[in-house]
Design an enzyme around this catalytic site. Sequence first.
Site, PDB file in Angstrom:
ATOM      1  N   HIS A 289       0.808  -1.216   0.000  1.00 20.19           N
ATOM      2  CA  HIS A 289       0.000   0.000   0.000  1.00 20.19           C
ATOM      3  C   HIS A 289       0.844   1.270   0.000  1.00 20.19           C
ATOM      4  O   HIS A 289       0.434   2.284  -0.576  1.00 20.19           O
ATOM      5  CB  HIS A 289      -0.980  -0.033   1.175  1.00 20.19           C
ATOM      6  CG  HIS A 289      -2.024  -1.091   1.016  1.00 20.19           C
ATOM      7  ND1 HIS A 289      -2.636  -1.726   2.085  1.00 20.19           N
ATOM      8  CD2 HIS A 289      -2.572  -1.650  -0.100  1.00 20.19           C
ATOM      9  CE1 HIS A 289      -3.508  -2.611   1.629  1.00 20.19           C
ATOM     10  NE2 HIS A 289      -3.478  -2.585   0.309  1.00 20.19           N
TER      11      HIS A 289
ATOM     12  N   HIS B 194      -7.617  -8.681  -8.050  1.00 16.40           N
ATOM     13  CA  HIS B 194      -7.927  -9.591  -6.938  1.00 16.40           C
ATOM     14  C   HIS B 194      -8.266  -8.717  -5.732  1.00 16.40           C
ATOM     15  O   HIS B 194      -7.484  -8.576  -4.795  1.00 16.40           O
ATOM     16  CB  HIS B 194      -6.754 -10.518  -6.636  1.00 16.40           C
ATOM     17  CG  HIS B 194      -6.381 -11.429  -7.777  1.00 16.40           C
ATOM     18  ND1 HIS B 194      -5.726 -10.993  -8.902  1.00 16.40           N
ATOM     19  CD2 HIS B 194      -6.594 -12.765  -7.955  1.00 16.40           C
ATOM     20  CE1 HIS B 194      -5.535 -12.007  -9.731  1.00 16.40           C
ATOM     21  NE2 HIS B 194      -6.053 -13.091  -9.183  1.00 16.40           N
TER      22      HIS B 194
ATOM     23  N   SER C 204      -6.918  -2.623  -0.848  1.00 14.88           N
ATOM     24  CA  SER C 204      -6.464  -1.838  -1.999  1.00 14.88           C
ATOM     25  C   SER C 204      -7.598  -1.131  -2.742  1.00 14.88           C
ATOM     26  O   SER C 204      -7.434   0.040  -3.121  1.00 14.88           O
ATOM     27  CB  SER C 204      -5.683  -2.735  -2.955  1.00 14.88           C
ATOM     28  OG  SER C 204      -4.551  -3.280  -2.321  1.00 14.88           O
TER      29      SER C 204
ATOM     30  N   ASP D 257     -12.983 -13.828 -12.444  1.00 12.25           N
ATOM     31  CA  ASP D 257     -11.569 -14.129 -12.296  1.00 12.25           C
ATOM     32  C   ASP D 257     -10.735 -12.938 -12.750  1.00 12.25           C
ATOM     33  O   ASP D 257     -10.963 -12.375 -13.822  1.00 12.25           O
ATOM     34  CB  ASP D 257     -11.228 -15.355 -13.136  1.00 12.25           C
ATOM     35  CG  ASP D 257      -9.744 -15.670 -13.109  1.00 12.25           C
ATOM     36  OD1 ASP D 257      -9.269 -16.199 -12.095  1.00 12.25           O
ATOM     37  OD2 ASP D 257      -9.060 -15.374 -14.116  1.00 12.25           O
TER      38      ASP D 257
ATOM     39  N   ASP E 250      -2.833  -8.674  -7.557  1.00 11.41           N
ATOM     40  CA  ASP E 250      -2.508  -9.068  -6.182  1.00 11.41           C
ATOM     41  C   ASP E 250      -3.126 -10.434  -5.873  1.00 11.41           C
ATOM     42  O   ASP E 250      -4.026 -10.544  -5.045  1.00 11.41           O
ATOM     43  CB  ASP E 250      -3.030  -7.987  -5.228  1.00 11.41           C
ATOM     44  CG  ASP E 250      -2.716  -8.284  -3.776  1.00 11.41           C
ATOM     45  OD1 ASP E 250      -1.778  -9.076  -3.514  1.00 11.41           O
ATOM     46  OD2 ASP E 250      -3.415  -7.742  -2.897  1.00 11.41           O
TER      47      ASP E 250
END
Length: 285
Positions: A18, A41, A103, A146, A167
């Site tokens: 981050h 992700h 995130s 996905d 990620d």
Amino acid sequence: MNYRHGFHAGNHADVLKHVVLLAVLDALLAKPKPLSVLDTHAGRGSYPLSGTQSRKTGEADSGIARLRQAPARVLEVPAIARYLQVVDELAAQAGDADTYPGSPWLIASELRADDRLACCEIQAEEADALRDLLGSDPRVGVHRRDGYEAMHALLPPMPRRGLVLIDPPYETQLAEFDTAMDALKDALSRWPQGSYALWYPIKRRRELHGFFRRAARLQAKSVLCVELLVRADDSPLRLNGSGMLLVNPPWQVDRRIDPALQALRDALGEPGASWRMEWLKPEAP
């Protein structure tokens, strides 16, 4: 997939990820043109550090909690101060000081009116939680799909300038590095001007030499490797550190990140800790 980020939120890997993510975003947002971001992700976007999952592992204690106790010389490093400021602002917005932002929430908090964020999360429960958190924001789209497939389907984005954050959970361990690299190669063939940030775990770094060789051969303008090891990388049984592979990073973003790495090592490191920043493919002069 069984991975749940709630067990790991706020750990040393999140801190590095981050800090670097915000530095990259700040550099991209310094220009007035609209920005697209894809978070492949995304997770649920918000995690209670006092919750059952977090307290079961206690990983945040040696991550963000330890960082907060660091001396002023660490906390005053601009990239670290910026990270803690955003985390605190979002916790205050949530009304709970123990809330840690994932995130997608960090990214959304920095976007301007004309910027766009697409978040992908394959687990239904996590995607639903993320939709509850950010679904009312017209700049944000939440997709239950996905992330690698989304990189193929959603790139290039509109606006054409922006960032892809990759990620993955690395449940397939070393095989995931090949999957991620294949996805990066494919994405660059369709969006060569995009910036990409791939987070990766480090257990034994010597096992990643093939990954770095492939990264250096990517058809990209530049590739930067940023790593923080909180202990020696001598055990395959624990997360000893992590890195961010930055492909086509914004100009001179390394200057924003570099001062934070030694400070994070000093604040979070145990014996054998180290940091590394290396251009696998240097920027053109």
